[in-house]
Scaffold this active site. Structure first.
Site, PDB file in Angstrom:
ATOM      1  N   HIS A  76       0.815  -1.216   0.000  1.00 22.29           N
ATOM      2  CA  HIS A  76       0.000   0.000   0.000  1.00 22.29           C
ATOM      3  C   HIS A  76       0.847   1.264   0.000  1.00 22.29           C
ATOM      4  CE1 HIS A  76       0.833   0.594   4.328  1.00 22.29           C
ATOM      5  NE2 HIS A  76       0.726  -0.722   4.413  1.00 22.29           N
ATOM      6  N   ASP A  77       0.391   2.241  -0.770  1.00 23.73           N
ATOM      7  CA  ASP A  77       0.954   3.595  -0.804  1.00 23.73           C
ATOM      8  C   ASP A  77       2.353   3.663  -1.401  1.00 23.73           C
ATOM      9  OD1 ASP A  77      -1.326   4.840   0.695  1.00 23.73           O
ATOM     10  OD2 ASP A  77      -0.591   3.501   2.265  1.00 23.73           O
ATOM     11  N   GLY A  93       5.082  -1.141   2.532  1.00 21.60           N
ATOM     12  CA  GLY A  93       4.262   0.046   2.410  1.00 21.60           C
ATOM     13  C   GLY A  93       5.034   1.351   2.407  1.00 21.60           C
TER      14      GLY A  93
END
Length: 264
Positions: free
Chosen positions: A121-122, A139
């Site tokens: 994520h991200d 992440g």
């Protein structure tokens, strides 16, 4: 009409260009958008708020846009955005972002992503990168343009990798890797600069000279990071053609935190 295999399950709300092809047994969710010329192989799952650009080639058994593996995630409508002309090989997994990280996981253009690569994520990955088999980034990792990650490279969350860098097979990055640096090890340490890669990309002798001088200031003279930054800033006068490269290095180092540091 898009070329959709009869066994594929494509939600009627998905937005597919008429030139998209979807292979057997693949699943495409309602919030997915896929641009012209992109092909999706068999047994893929593309879900969530996922946007895929043009002329991408997505091989079999790829998972794109699944919810992230962050325990704080509460179902917010976060995204995965993939650019143009990327190759994504088998068993790769790219997740949506989180509210805490800006909400978007992003892969740029012209990237070569080999089997079993993972974007958590991200993460933000630039353009023209190569992720060899099993390269995994946690992440909030940021990867600059033209970076090459060797097979089985693992990158700790929140680490940044500067443009034109490279890691050896099996490297574990726990600190920021400045632009141009080649690293290897567990944990990874800086070994040299990616001079051969720069030559192949058409860097002039003067620009490569500036990179050599930056390498010396960072790694060969026993300087603190602040002292090295001051030394690097003065290289613009010696290497005018390398002014952009010097500034890129300075900008990267300025954003490095004491807690994270750089590979040494």
């Amino acid at each position: 009409m898009a070329n959709i295999h009869p066994t594929a399950l494509v939600d009627p709300a998905a937005e597919l260009d008429s030139t998209v092809s979807i292979g057997p047994y693949s699943i495409v969710g309602p919030d997915v958008k896929i641009g012209p010329g992109t092909s999706v192989g068999p047994h893929c799952v593309i879900e969530g708020h996922t946007t895929i650009g043009s002329d991408n080639r997505i091989f079999q058994f790829v998972s794109l846009g699944a919810i992230n593996q962050d325990k704080k995630y509460q179902g917010e409508p976060c995204e995965l955005v993939i650019g143009d002309r990327n190759t994504v090989r088998e068993f790769s997994t790219y997740h949506i972002g989180t509210v805490q990280g800006g909400g978007v996981t992003r892969l740029g253009d012209d990237n070569w992503m080999m089997a079993y690569t993972h974007l958590a994520h991200d993460c933000v990955v630039g353009n023209h990168t190569i992720f060899a088999n099993n390269a995994q980034i946690a992440g909030h990792v940021v990867v600059g343009d033209w970076v090459i990650l060797g097979a089985y490279t693992c990158v700790h969350q929140f680490v940044r990798i500067g443009a034109h860098g490279m890691t050896a097979m099996g490297s574990v990055l726990l600190a920021d890797q400045p632009p141009f640096v080649m690293s290897e090890g567990h944990p990874a340490g800086a070994r040299s600069m990616n001079f051969e890669g720069l030559r192949r990309r058409g860097f002039s002798a003067e620009r490569i000279g500036a990179v050599k001088a930056m390498h010396k200031a960072l790694y060969r003279e026993g300087r603190t990071l602040d002292d090295a930054r001051e030394q690097i800033a003065g290289l613009v006068q010696r290497f005018p053609e390398g002014a952009g490269d010097v500034q890129m290095m300075l900008d990267f180092l300025a954003a490095t935190t004491p807690q994270r540091g750089i590979v040494r």
